[in-house]
Motif scaffolding. Structure first.
Motif, mmCIF file in Angstrom:
data_model
loop_
_atom_site.group_PDB
_atom_site.id
_atom_site.type_symbol
_atom_site.label_atom_id
_atom_site.label_comp_id
_atom_site.label_asym_id
_atom_site.label_seq_id
_atom_site.Cartn_x
_atom_site.Cartn_y
_atom_site.Cartn_z
ATOM 1 N N LEU A 288 0.812 -1.207 0.000
ATOM 2 C CA LEU A 288 0.000 0.000 0.000
ATOM 3 C C LEU A 288 0.847 1.258 0.000
ATOM 4 O O LEU A 288 1.934 1.285 0.575
ATOM 5 C CB LEU A 288 -0.899 0.012 1.243
ATOM 6 N N SER A 289 0.327 2.301 -0.628
ATOM 7 C CA SER A 289 0.928 3.633 -0.598
ATOM 8 C C SER A 289 -0.162 4.627 -0.247
ATOM 9 O O SER A 289 -1.292 4.520 -0.720
ATOM 10 C CB SER A 289 1.520 3.991 -1.963
ATOM 11 N N PHE A 290 0.208 5.613 0.585
ATOM 12 C CA PHE A 290 -0.736 6.633 1.035
ATOM 13 C C PHE A 290 -0.239 7.989 0.557
ATOM 14 O O PHE A 290 0.931 8.318 0.708
ATOM 15 C CB PHE A 290 -0.856 6.613 2.560
ATOM 16 N N PHE A 291 -1.148 8.780 0.007
ATOM 17 C CA PHE A 291 -0.769 10.048 -0.600
ATOM 18 C C PHE A 291 -1.320 11.265 0.125
ATOM 19 O O PHE A 291 -0.749 12.343 0.040
ATOM 20 C CB PHE A 291 -1.213 10.076 -2.068
ATOM 21 N N ASP A 292 -2.453 11.107 0.808
ATOM 22 C CA ASP A 292 -3.077 12.252 1.465
ATOM 23 C C ASP A 292 -3.888 11.739 2.646
ATOM 24 O O ASP A 292 -4.875 11.032 2.458
ATOM 25 C CB ASP A 292 -3.985 12.989 0.473
ATOM 26 N N LEU A 293 -3.481 12.080 3.854
ATOM 27 C CA LEU A 293 -4.175 11.616 5.048
ATOM 28 C C LEU A 293 -5.014 12.713 5.711
ATOM 29 O O LEU A 293 -5.579 12.504 6.772
ATOM 30 C CB LEU A 293 -3.170 11.051 6.057
#
Length: 127
Positions: free
Chosen positions: A73-78
């Motif tokens: 998984l990759s997260f770009f905007d939390l």
């Protein structure tokens, strides 16, 4: 065809909403209990959302029960947004193994997270 169970105490607690029309659709309205102390959404929320979306899509499209083997998984905007929507597509189905890709977007198209997962597909046994 037996459709996968898409509701549970955990599913409900998280606030997920699902529909099954032409495909499985999963949405998540923002709720305060999903926020961390710094005001961002915990990445585990999106991990869970992608896992559910990919697994349900595989279950529906292969008439199988999908068990997660691996997730990347990759997260770009939390930062908190009003509503999140997951989209999933199957990339490869070879024997009992299925690889899927999932993305999470906001209502206005901002990419939030992306993942690729491998699942074991066990055929549903009709009674």
């Amino acid at each position: 065809m037996n459709l996968p169970k898409t509701s549970s105490t955990f599913f409900d607690y998280m606030g997920f909403r699902s529909t099954i029309a032409d495909k499985f659709e999963l949405t998540l309205p923002l709720q305060t209990h999903l926020l961390q102390d710094d005001g961002t959404i915990h990445p585990g929320v999106f991990s869970t959302m992608l896992d559910i979306s990919m697994g349900a899509t595989i279950s529906i499209e292969t008439s199988s029960f999908a068990t997660t083997i691996n997730l990347n998984l990759s997260f770009f905007d939390l930062l908190p947004k009003d509503i999140y929507q997951a989209e999933t597509k199957i990339l490869k189905h070879e024997g009992k193994y299925v690889t899927a890709e999932g993305t999470i977007f906001t209502e206005d198209g901002v990419l939030i997270a992306k993942g690729i997962g491998t699942f074991k597909a066990t055929p549903n046994k009709q009674k």
